[in-house]
Design a protein around this motif. Structure first.
Motif, PDB file in Angstrom:
ATOM      1  N   CYS A   1      -4.880  11.836 -11.856  1.00 30.21           N
ATOM      2  CA  CYS A   1      -3.986  12.956 -12.129  1.00 30.21           C
ATOM      3  C   CYS A   1      -4.691  13.867 -13.133  1.00 30.21           C
ATOM      4  CB  CYS A   1      -2.665  12.449 -12.703  1.00 30.21           C
ATOM      5  SG  CYS A   1      -1.538  13.756 -13.249  1.00 30.21           S
ATOM      6  N   VAL A   2      -4.878  15.134 -12.769  1.00 27.58           N
ATOM      7  CA  VAL A   2      -5.626  16.052 -13.628  1.00 27.58           C
ATOM      8  C   VAL A   2      -4.847  17.346 -13.845  1.00 27.58           C
ATOM      9  CG1 VAL A   2      -7.828  15.131 -12.787  1.00 27.58           C
ATOM     10  CG2 VAL A   2      -6.870  17.208 -11.751  1.00 27.58           C
ATOM     11  N   GLN A   3      -5.258  18.082 -14.861  1.00 30.68           N
ATOM     12  CA  GLN A   3      -4.819  19.460 -15.043  1.00 30.68           C
ATOM     13  C   GLN A   3      -6.069  20.292 -15.294  1.00 30.68           C
ATOM     14  OE1 GLN A   3      -1.419  21.052 -15.182  1.00 30.68           O
ATOM     15  NE2 GLN A   3      -1.356  19.287 -13.810  1.00 30.68           N
ATOM     16  N   LEU A   4      -6.286  21.289 -14.425  1.00 29.80           N
ATOM     17  CA  LEU A   4      -7.443  22.166 -14.544  1.00 29.80           C
ATOM     18  C   LEU A   4      -7.055  23.476 -15.226  1.00 29.80           C
ATOM     19  CD1 LEU A   4      -9.009  21.861 -10.950  1.00 29.80           C
ATOM     20  CD2 LEU A   4      -9.399  20.403 -12.943  1.00 29.80           C
ATOM     21  N   VAL A   5      -8.036  24.147 -15.805  1.00 28.47           N
ATOM     22  CA  VAL A   5      -7.840  25.486 -16.367  1.00 28.47           C
ATOM     23  C   VAL A   5      -8.238  26.500 -15.300  1.00 28.47           C
ATOM     24  CG1 VAL A   5      -8.507  27.100 -18.182  1.00 28.47           C
ATOM     25  CG2 VAL A   5      -8.315  24.652 -18.692  1.00 28.47           C
ATOM     26  N   GLN A   6      -7.281  27.335 -14.876  1.00 30.55           N
ATOM     27  CA  GLN A   6      -7.510  28.372 -13.870  1.00 30.55           C
ATOM     28  C   GLN A   6      -8.017  27.796 -12.539  1.00 30.55           C
ATOM     29  OE1 GLN A   6      -7.845  32.450 -14.966  1.00 30.55           O
ATOM     30  NE2 GLN A   6      -5.940  31.311 -15.230  1.00 30.55           N
ATOM     31  N   GLY A   7      -7.716  26.512 -12.312  1.00 30.34           N
ATOM     32  CA  GLY A   7      -8.123  25.886 -11.061  1.00 30.34           C
ATOM     33  C   GLY A   7      -9.606  25.632 -10.924  1.00 30.34           C
ATOM     34  N   GLU A   8     -10.368  25.767 -12.007  1.00 26.25           N
ATOM     35  CA  GLU A   8     -11.823  25.629 -11.938  1.00 26.25           C
ATOM     36  C   GLU A   8     -12.241  24.165 -11.971  1.00 26.25           C
ATOM     37  OE1 GLU A   8     -14.252  27.798 -11.467  1.00 26.25           O
ATOM     38  OE2 GLU A   8     -12.832  29.447 -11.255  1.00 26.25           O
ATOM     39  N   PRO A   9     -12.999  23.703 -10.969  1.00 29.02           N
ATOM     40  CA  PRO A   9     -13.516  22.337 -11.007  1.00 29.02           C
ATOM     41  C   PRO A   9     -14.348  22.100 -12.267  1.00 29.02           C
ATOM     42  CG  PRO A   9     -13.872  23.334  -8.844  1.00 29.02           C
ATOM     43  CD  PRO A   9     -13.382  24.431  -9.751  1.00 29.02           C
ATOM     44  N   GLY A  10     -14.174  20.937 -12.871  1.00 27.16           N
ATOM     45  CA  GLY A  10     -14.904  20.621 -14.096  1.00 27.16           C
ATOM     46  C   GLY A  10     -14.204  21.058 -15.365  1.00 27.16           C
ATOM     47  N   SER A  11     -13.050  21.716 -15.230  1.00 24.56           N
ATOM     48  CA  SER A  11     -12.340  22.227 -16.420  1.00 24.56           C
ATOM     49  C   SER A  11     -11.183  21.324 -16.825  1.00 24.56           C
ATOM     50  CB  SER A  11     -11.800  23.635 -16.137  1.00 24.56           C
ATOM     51  OG  SER A  11     -10.775  23.582 -15.153  1.00 24.56           O
ATOM     52  N   GLU A  12     -11.206  20.067 -16.408  1.00 22.84           N
ATOM     53  CA  GLU A  12     -10.073  19.168 -16.636  1.00 22.84           C
ATOM     54  C   GLU A  12      -9.715  19.053 -18.113  1.00 22.84           C
ATOM     55  OE1 GLU A  12     -12.614  18.525 -14.719  1.00 22.84           O
ATOM     56  OE2 GLU A  12     -12.014  17.590 -12.825  1.00 22.84           O
ATOM     57  N   MET A  13      -8.489  19.444 -18.463  1.00 19.22           N
ATOM     58  CA  MET A  13      -7.995  19.231 -19.818  1.00 19.22           C
ATOM     59  C   MET A  13      -7.211  17.925 -19.896  1.00 19.22           C
ATOM     60  SD  MET A  13      -4.678  21.720 -20.346  1.00 19.22           S
ATOM     61  CE  MET A  13      -5.411  23.265 -19.846  1.00 19.22           C
ATOM     62  N   VAL A  14      -6.842  17.415 -18.712  1.00 18.45           N
ATOM     63  CA  VAL A  14      -6.097  16.160 -18.616  1.00 18.45           C
ATOM     64  C   VAL A  14      -6.700  15.361 -17.474  1.00 18.45           C
ATOM     65  CG1 VAL A  14      -3.863  15.140 -17.994  1.00 18.45           C
ATOM     66  CG2 VAL A  14      -3.929  17.123 -19.506  1.00 18.45           C
ATOM     67  N   LYS A  15      -6.873  14.060 -17.679  1.00 13.33           N
ATOM     68  CA  LYS A  15      -7.374  13.181 -16.619  1.00 13.33           C
ATOM     69  C   LYS A  15      -6.755  11.806 -16.846  1.00 13.33           C
ATOM     70  CE  LYS A  15     -11.712  13.674 -15.534  1.00 13.33           C
ATOM     71  NZ  LYS A  15     -13.205  13.517 -15.537  1.00 13.33           N
ATOM     72  N   ILE A  16      -5.878  11.381 -15.910  1.00 15.37           N
ATOM     73  CA  ILE A  16      -5.119  10.139 -16.090  1.00 15.37           C
ATOM     74  C   ILE A  16      -5.249   9.298 -14.822  1.00 15.37           C
ATOM     75  CG2 ILE A  16      -2.855   9.144 -16.659  1.00 15.37           C
ATOM     76  CD1 ILE A  16      -2.012  11.928 -17.661  1.00 15.37           C
ATOM     77  N   ASP A  17      -5.467   7.996 -14.984  1.00 13.45           N
ATOM     78  CA  ASP A  17      -5.530   7.092 -13.837  1.00 13.45           C
ATOM     79  C   ASP A  17      -4.142   6.921 -13.205  1.00 13.45           C
ATOM     80  OD1 ASP A  17      -8.251   6.591 -14.139  1.00 13.45           O
ATOM     81  OD2 ASP A  17      -7.899   4.932 -15.537  1.00 13.45           O
ATOM     82  N   ASN A  18      -4.127   6.457 -11.968  1.00 11.89           N
ATOM     83  CA  ASN A  18      -2.903   6.075 -11.256  1.00 11.89           C
ATOM     84  C   ASN A  18      -1.879   7.212 -11.160  1.00 11.89           C
ATOM     85  OD1 ASN A  18      -3.832   3.337 -10.964  1.00 11.89           O
ATOM     86  ND2 ASN A  18      -3.291   3.014 -13.109  1.00 11.89           N
ATOM     87  N   PRO A  19      -2.167   8.248 -10.379  1.00 11.22           N
ATOM     88  CA  PRO A  19      -1.220   9.364 -10.241  1.00 11.22           C
ATOM     89  C   PRO A  19       0.184   8.915  -9.843  1.00 11.22           C
ATOM     90  CG  PRO A  19      -3.304   9.928  -9.227  1.00 11.22           C
ATOM     91  CD  PRO A  19      -3.400   8.481  -9.610  1.00 11.22           C
ATOM     92  N   GLU A  20       0.282   7.829  -9.075  1.00 15.93           N
ATOM     93  CA  GLU A  20       1.613   7.356  -8.665  1.00 15.93           C
ATOM     94  C   GLU A  20       2.433   6.902  -9.867  1.00 15.93           C
ATOM     95  OE1 GLU A  20      -1.073   3.718  -8.380  1.00 15.93           O
ATOM     96  OE2 GLU A  20      -1.239   5.882  -8.000  1.00 15.93           O
TER      97      GLU A  20
END
Length: 246
Positions: free
Chosen positions: A21-40
């Motif tokens: 589970c990620v959150q990107l800035v402006q949809g840009e790959p590599g800009s993840e401000m959040v990265k969490i295992d197990n999206p479910e």
């Protein structure tokens, strides 16, 4: 869950990329401000806090062309609230595969804009309430292909075309403010709301409870909150108090 004029659905975003589970800035790959295992598990967390609907975007499908089908199934097995899902839907067969999983609403972006007859086909087969067209806007022009290609029309100019093709609702994302945690612009939302008689779900830049109040007053039928939830700028329990129409 169908839309209700007396409320504004507040939907937490669960964006999937490379199995996380990620959150990107402006949809840009590599800009993840959040990265969490197990999206479910993340989706289940938001449900447990009271979310009535979860917004899932398969960024791996959108950006890399590698769909997250197995994770999508895990999310559906984990939660009991409705899911609206988009990302990486490039042909009718895959769209049908997802709808047959019992996705509440399928969000069609590039495919629907380039091949609007696909919206008509899916609407005829599954009902318009399950088909949502994604109108993403940058500099007030619709963008497609993961926000990388612009077409020379605004969301307001083409929204009614998709109502005629059978879309039951619109996801409107303002890319200009997406992921920046700096608020949103009211004018594009209001313009779209005036131009088409379809339920509108808004996404992009929602950062404070005051933003949620303004969107409630705008009359949109739903909003998607992503980065602000994951960075604790908005508390979901507090936000959900504003689901009822002000």
């Amino acid at each position: 869950m169908s839309f209700n004029k007396n409320e504004m659905l507040i939907m937490p975003a669960v964006d999937i990329k490379n199995g996380k589970c990620v959150q990107l800035v402006q949809g840009e790959p590599g800009s993840e401000m959040v990265k969490i295992d197990n999206p479910e598990k993340v989706a289940k967390y938001w449900e447990d806090l009271g979310a009535k609907n979860i917004h899932v975007i398969d960024l791996s499908g959108t950006i890399d062309g590698e769909t997250s089908f197995d994770i999508i199934k895990k999310i559906l097995n984990e939660v009991s609230v409705p899911i609206q899902l988009g990302g990486g839907i490039r042909n009718l067969d895959y769209a049908r595969q997802l709808l047959d999983l019992d996705i509440e609403r399928l969000i069609i972006g590039t495919m629907g804009i380039q091949q609007p007859e696909t919206i008509t086909q899916l609407s005829d087969e599954y009902g318009p309430e399950r088909i949502m067209i994604s109108l993403d806007s940058k500099d007030n022009k619709v963008v497609i292909k993961g926000w990388q290609e612009k077409i020379d029309k605004s969301p307001s100019e083409i929204a009614n075309d998709f109502k005629e093709h059978g879309a039951g609702s619109i996801l409107f994302t303002n890319v200009d403010v997406e992921g920046l945690l700096g608020g949103f612009y009211t004018e594009p939302v209001e313009d779209l709301k005036k131009s088409v008689d379809l339920p509108i779900v808004y996404s992009g830049g929602i950062t404070t409870i005051d933003d949620i109040k303004k969107l409630n007053e705008s009359g949109v039928e739903g909003i998607v909150i992503g980065s602000a939830l994951y960075t604790d700028k908005i508390d979901l329990t507090e936000a959900l108090k504003y689901q009822k129409r002000i």
